[in-house]
Scaffold this active site. Structure first.
Site, PDB file in Angstrom:
ATOM      1  N   LYS A   1     -11.262   5.332   2.813  1.00  0.00           N
ATOM      2  CA  LYS A   1     -12.635   4.947   3.130  1.00  0.00           C
ATOM      3  C   LYS A   1     -13.581   5.344   2.005  1.00  0.00           C
ATOM      4  O   LYS A   1     -14.396   4.519   1.580  1.00  0.00           O
ATOM      5  CB  LYS A   1     -13.040   5.641   4.451  1.00  0.00           C
ATOM      6  CG  LYS A   1     -14.462   5.421   4.870  1.00  0.00           C
ATOM      7  CD  LYS A   1     -14.619   4.028   5.437  1.00  0.00           C
ATOM      8  CE  LYS A   1     -16.056   3.542   5.344  1.00  0.00           C
ATOM      9  NZ  LYS A   1     -16.472   3.235   3.973  1.00  0.00           N
TER      10      LYS A   1
ATOM     11  N   HIS B   1      -9.544   3.011  -2.788  1.00  0.00           N
ATOM     12  CA  HIS B   1      -8.187   2.507  -2.564  1.00  0.00           C
ATOM     13  C   HIS B   1      -7.702   1.625  -3.701  1.00  0.00           C
ATOM     14  O   HIS B   1      -7.666   0.405  -3.592  1.00  0.00           O
ATOM     15  CB  HIS B   1      -8.150   1.743  -1.230  1.00  0.00           C
ATOM     16  CG  HIS B   1      -6.765   1.340  -0.792  1.00  0.00           C
ATOM     17  ND1 HIS B   1      -5.613   1.970  -1.215  1.00  0.00           N
ATOM     18  CD2 HIS B   1      -6.357   0.364   0.061  1.00  0.00           C
ATOM     19  CE1 HIS B   1      -4.563   1.396  -0.662  1.00  0.00           C
ATOM     20  NE2 HIS B   1      -4.982   0.411   0.116  1.00  0.00           N
TER      21      HIS B   1
ATOM     22  N   CYS C   1     -14.633  -0.452   6.657  1.00  0.00           N
ATOM     23  CA  CYS C   1     -13.688  -0.911   5.635  1.00  0.00           C
ATOM     24  C   CYS C   1     -13.661   0.067   4.460  1.00  0.00           C
ATOM     25  O   CYS C   1     -14.693   0.606   4.070  1.00  0.00           O
ATOM     26  CB  CYS C   1     -14.103  -2.276   5.102  1.00  0.00           C
ATOM     27  SG  CYS C   1     -14.384  -3.486   6.392  1.00  0.00           S
TER      28      CYS C   1
ATOM     29  N   CYS D   1       0.823  -1.213   0.000  1.00  0.00           N
ATOM     30  CA  CYS D   1       0.000   0.000   0.000  1.00  0.00           C
ATOM     31  C   CYS D   1       0.856   1.261   0.000  1.00  0.00           C
ATOM     32  O   CYS D   1       0.345   2.357  -0.182  1.00  0.00           O
ATOM     33  CB  CYS D   1      -0.970  -0.003   1.165  1.00  0.00           C
ATOM     34  SG  CYS D   1      -2.171  -1.344   1.036  1.00  0.00           S
TER      35      CYS D   1
END
Lengths: 435, 390
Positions: B331, B335, B206, B83
Site C-alpha cells: 500500500k 509495489h 489500492c 507478484c
C-alpha cells in the site's frame, strides 16, 4: 443486434432445423468477409447451410426476405433465417444522425407453423444517387433532400406500389397494416398519404423512439405489424433504395392470439419498452467514436488479436460452449482437457451457455478500465445448470446491478483492432423470458 | 523430505527507496540494492558464487544483473512468478545453498514500472484471442470485496470502513519509513471517501505502482556465524499454485486457497502450531485492502468472516497483537512487482535484528512474508518464515 434479433426469433426452437441464413445490412462489419458466417456461428447453427450477406442498399432487408421466401418456395431449403440489422451513421448533428436509429429484425421462413404466408410481391429497380456511402466513408452522404424526396422516394415508391396493386389486383384499403419505409416522420407520413393509405393502416413508424433503421426498418415495422395483427389479415411491407420491394403477407390461424411477441421473446414492443435513454450526446459520441476521449489510464492501444487463436477458440468465444464432463457431469467454461472436478482426461461434451439464464455471482464497477462504457461493470456469472463466466456487463443501469441479478448473454463487438472485429458475449440484465 | 528450516541464513540485505524513481533505471536500482547488501554482509562482490534475478517485466534474462554488478561469469537465473517473483528467486537461491551446491549466493528482485507513461500496471501478454474482459487488478479484487460484503452480510459503509482502517494502518506505518513510496498519514474517513477506482475499491484501497529493488545474500548458518551474530534463519519457504478457483462455480471469491495451502505448508515446515500467537510480525500481500483482510483469515490470523473484528480491535497495528505490514506494505512502501517479496523479507530481517527504527517492534523473533501473484481464482502464492539467530 443481428444475433440478438435472431436469438429472440429462435428462442426454444430447434436450431439444427435451420438450412440457411441471409444477413441484410448496409453496415456489415467487413467489406470482405461474410457477416452471415459470424452470425451463424454465434447462433450455433449447422455448418452445412447456405449463407449470404445481402448488402449495400437500404432495401436489403426485404431483398433478403424475398430471397428466403423464394428459396423455400423453390424447395432448396426448408427453413431459412433472415436477419436484417443496420447501424448507419450520419455526420454529427446531421439530419441523418437525428433521424436514423439502429435496429435488427429476424424472421424464420419455412413451411410449417407459418404465422403469415406470402400473398404477393413486386420489385422495381432504379439506379438512384440520393443516399450513398463509398468504401472508406464513415458517414452516409446525401443529395439535397427535396431532390431525394421528389425524384427518389416519392416518385419511385408510388410507381412500385402501382405495379404491385395491378399485378395482384389489390386495392390500398385491402391491407390491415402497411410497414412503410421512410427517412423521417414527415417524409414517411407524406409518402403514406400519397400512396393512398389511411393513417390507421400505417404501422407506427416509431420516429422519436427508434428512428429510421436503414435496411432493418421496413422489416422491423413488419414485426410490429405482426405483433399487433389478428389472424386472416393482409399486411404489406414496402422498402426503398435503388428501387423498392413490396411483400404482402396474410396472417394465419397459427398467429398467436395474444398481441405482442410470443412468450419469452422481447419482440419489437418488448425491446422498445426496455430501452434506456443515454444521459447525453457526449455518451453517444463516445460510443460512436465521434469523440476520442482521453483514457485516464492512458494504456497502450491493444495489439491485434491473434487470428489463429480466434479460429481455434470459435467454440469457446463465438458459440459460447462450455465443457460438461461425461464422467462427473461438471460444467466448466472454458472447456478443459482435464476435468476440473474429477480429472478425467479428454472426456467432455460441449454445452451451449449462450441461451442459458444466468445470475451475477459477484461484480465490480471499474472506473479506470474503459473509456466508453464507464464504469465498466465486470461480472462473474453463474449459469443455470452449471458453468461460470467472467464477462463484461452492458446495457445496465448501475443502480440495478447486484449480486444475484438475473442476466442473459448478449453477443457484442468488443473492439476493432487491425481491421478485425472481435466479438464475444457480454451479460445484460434479463428483461424477457422466464423469471 | 528435510525441508529448508534452519538450513540457510541471510547475512546481508539491501533495499532501495521505492517510488517514482524517474532518475534511475532498473540497473541503477539493482546496483543500489546489491551494494547495500554487500556492505551489510561485509562481503566483496566476487564472493558471490551464483545469483537469481527476479523481475516480471524489466528484463528477460539474468544477464542484466551480471552487467550491472560486473559479476564474474557466475551462473544467474532469471525468475518470473508474478507478484511472488522475488520470493521465488529467494526460494530457488536458498535451495541451491541448502543443496550444498554453493556457499554464498545473491537474490535480487527489481522492477522499473514508471517508464510506461501511465498509471497502473502494464502487463505484457502473449498473443491471443483477446476476448477476456479488461480486468486490471483493481477490478479483480473488487469482485472479492463485493462478494465478501455479500457473503458476510456486511453493509457497504461498514465494509468500506474496515478496508479504510487497513489503509490508514499501512499509511501510518509507511509514514514512519524513510524508504517508503507514500509517506503521509491517511485517516479512515479520507480513505473511505476517496474517488472510486473499481467499486467498491477506492484510491486508498489500492497499492502503489513503484520502481525499486531489493537484494539478499544467502549462505549456510555455519558460514553465517563467521560473518555476524544477528544473521537471520530461513524457517520455511512455501509456494502454492492454484488451478481450480477460476474454473469452478463453487469457489466463493472470499478465500484464496493458494494462501491457505502455502500458509499451512509453511507453518508445518517452520513448526508453527498457532500462527497468531507464535508470529511476531507478518508482511502480507496487501495489493488491495480487501486482499489484506482476506489474508488475515487465510493465514489463520483471524477466524473466517471475522477479520473485521480484529481490524476494529487494532490487532494488526504496530502496537497490536500481531503487527502486519510494519513497513507500510505494498500500500505505502510501494509495489515494484519483481522486488516486493525481497522487500518484505528486508523488513522482517531488519525487525529481527532490531534495526527497524521508528517501526521497531518490542519483540521480533519470528516473522512471515506472503505474496500473491496472479488473480483471484488462479494465484501463485508464496509464504516464507524467518527466525532470529539463536
Amino acid at each position: 443486434m443481428a444475433v440478438a434479433a435472431a436469438l429472440d426469433c429462435l428462442r426454444d426452437r430447434d436450431r439444427s432445423a435451420v438450412d440457411g441464413l441471409f444477413f441484410a445490412s448496409t453496415t456489415a462489419p467487413y467489406a470482405e468477409k461474410q457477416g452471415a458466417a459470424i452470425i451463424a456461428t454465434a447462433l450455433d447453427l449447422r455448418r452445412d447451410i447456405f449463407t449470404a450477406d445481402i448488402t449495400d442498399v437500404l432495401r436489403a432487408g426485404t431483398t433478403a426476405l424475398k430471397s428466403a421466401l423464394d428459396a423455400v418456395a423453390a424447395g432448396s431449403a426448408n427453413q431459412v433465417l433472415v436477419v436484417a440489422a443496420d447501424s448507419r451513421q450520419g455526420p454529427p448533428r446531421s439530419e441523418t444522425e437525428r433521424n436514423a436509429g439502429d435496429g435488427a429484425a429476424a424472421f424464420l421462413v419455412g413451411r410449417e407453423g407459418v404465422i403469415a404466408e406470402l400473398a404477393g410481391s413486386h420489385s422495381l429497380t432504379e439506379n438512384m444517387l440520393d443516399n450513398w456511402r463509398s468504401a472508406g466513408d464513415s458517414f452516409v452522404r446525401s443529395w439535397e433532400d427535396r431532390f431525394a424526396a421528389e425524384e427518389g422516394l416519392e416518385r419511385i415508391v408510388p410507381e412500385a406500389l402501382a405495379g404491385f396493386l395491378d399485378k395482384h389486383q389489390y386495392r390500398p384499403q385491402d391491407f390491415a397494416r402497411v410497414a412503410l419505409y421512410g427517412p423521417d416522420a414527415r417524409r414517411q407520413g407524406r409518402l403514406a398519404r400519397r400512396l393512398g393509405f389511411q393513417p390507421e393502416q400505417v404501422q407506427d413508424p416509431l420516429f422519436g423512439r427508434l428512428g429510421s433503421a436503414g435496411a432493418a426498418f421496413a422489416p422491423l415495422l413488419l414485426v410490429g405489424a405482426l405483433e399487433e395483427a389478428q389472424p386472416g389479415q393482409l399486411l404489406l411491407t414496402i422498402s426503398y433504395g435503388d428501387g423498392s420491394d413490396l411483400l404482402a403477407f396474410r396472417t394465419t390461424e397459427s398467429l398467436p392470439d395474444t398481441s405482442g411477441a410470443p412468450p419469452g421473446c422481447g419482440g419489437l414492443a418488448g425491446h422498445l419498452a426496455a430501452r434506456r435513454t443515454l444521459e447525453s450526446y457526449e455518451t453517444y459520441a463516445r460510443w460512436r467514436e465521434l469523440w476520442t476521449t482521453d483514457d485516464a489510464a492512458r494504456r497502450p492501444a491493444p495489439a491485434s488479436p491473434s487470428v489463429s487463436a480466434l479460429w481455434r477458440e470459435a467454440d469457446k468465444n463465438l458459440r459460447l460452449y462450455a465443457g460438461q464432463c461425461n464422467g462427473c457431469g461438471y460444467v466448466q467454461y472454458p472447456a478443459q482437457r482435464v476435468c476440473v472436478n474429477c480429472r478425467a482426461r479428454d472426456d467432455c461434451a460441449a454445452v451451449r451457455l449462450s441461451d442459458r439464464p444466468g445470475e451475477v455471482f459477484t461484480y465490480s464497477m471499474d472506473y479506470i478500465a474503459g473509456a466508453v462504457d464507464t464504469p465498466l461493470v465486470v461480472s462473474v456469472v453463474d449459469f443455470q445448470g452449471g458453468g461460470r463466466i467472467l464477462c463484461m456487463m452492458t446495457d445496465r443501469e448501475l443502480a440495478e446491478v447486484r449480486v444475484g441479478m438475473p442476466v442473459t448473454m448478449s453477443f457484442r463487438k468488443l473492439r476493432v483492432v487491425n481491421g478485425i472485429h472481435n466479438y464475444y458475449w457480454k451479460a445484460i440484465p434479463r428483461r424477457f423470458g422466464d423469471e | 523430505m528435510n525441508g529448508i528450516r534452519d538450513r540457510v541464513a541471510i547475512i546481508g540485505m539491501g533495499c532501495t527507496n521505492f517510488g517514482e524513481r524517474w532518475e534511475a533505471n532498473a540497473a541503477d536500482l539493482m546496483v543500489e540494492a546489491a551494494y547495500e547488501a554487500y556492505a551489510d554482509a561485509g562481503i566483496e562482490p566476487n564472493e558471490v558464487q551464483a545469483a537469481w534475478l527476479g523481475t516480471v517485466s524489466s528484463f528477460r534474462t539474468g544477464q542484466p544483473l551480471a552487467e550491472a554488478l560486473k559479476l564474474d561469469y557466475i551462473p544467474i537465473t532469471r525468475v518470473e512468478n508474478a507478484c511472488a517473483t522475488a520470493t521465488d528467486a529467494f526460494r530457488n537461491a536458498s535451495y541451491a545453498v541448502a543443496a550444498g551446491i554453493y556457499d554464498i549466493v545473491l537474490a535480487v528482485g527489481v522492477e522499473k514500472l514508471k517508464d510506461s507513461g501511465f498509471s497502473g500496471l502494464a502487463v505484457p501478454e502473449a498473443p491471443g484471442s483477446d476476448v477476456t474482459p479488461p480486468t486490471p487488478p483493481p477490478s479483480q479484487f473488487a469482485m472479492a470485496a463485493t462478494r465478501y460484503f455479500h457473503q458476510y452480510d456486511i453493509p457497504y459503509a461498514e465494509g468500506k470502513h474496515t478496508l479504510a482502517r487497513i489503509a490508514a494502518k499501512n499509511h501510518h506505518n509507511g509514514a514512519l519509513n524513510s524508504r517508503a513510496h507514500f509517506r503521509q498519514e491517511v485517516s479512515p474517513e479520507q480513505a473511505a471517501n476517496a474517488p472510486m477506482i473499481a467499486w467498491p475499491l477506492g484510491l486508498f484501497d489500492c497499492c502503489g505502482v513503484s520502481d525499486g529493488a531489493a537484494a539478499a545474500i544467502i549462505t549456510t548458518p555455519e558460514i553465517a556465524r563467521s560473518f555476524r551474530r544477528d544473521y537471520v534463519l530461513v524457517k520455511a519457504l512455501a509456494l502454492s499454485v492454484g488451478a481450480f478457483g477460476a474454473l469452478r462455480s463453487d469457489w466463493d471469491f472470499t478465500h484464496f486457497p493458494e494462501s491457505v495451502r502455502a500458509g499451512q505448508s509453511a507453518y508445518q515446515e517452520a513448526g508453527i502450531a498457532n500462527p497468531r500467537a507464535e508470529l511476531d510480525l507478518a508482511m502480507v500481500h496487501d495489493c488491495f485492502t480487501i486482499t489484506e483482510l482476506i489474508i488475515y483469515e487465510d493465514l489463520g490470523f483471524s477466524p473466517r468472516g471475522r477479520g473485521s473484528d480484529d481490524v476494529a480491535a487494532g490487532t494488526f497495528t504496530l502496537e497490536g497483537e500481531l503487527p502486519v505490514n510494519t513497513d507500510g506494505g505494498l500500500k505505502c512502501f510501494g509495489h515494484p512487482i519483481g522486488a516486493s517479496g525481497i522487500r518484505m523479507i528486508y523488513e522482517v530481517y531488519k525487525q529481527l535484528q532490531g534495526k527497524a527504527e521508528a517501526r521497531q517492534l518490542k519483540k521480533a523473533d519470528l516473522g512471515l512474508t506472503h505474496n500473491l501473484g496472479g488473480r483471484p481464482g488462479s494465484f501463485t502464492c508464496s509464504v516464507a518464515i524467518f527466525g532470529a539467530a539463536e
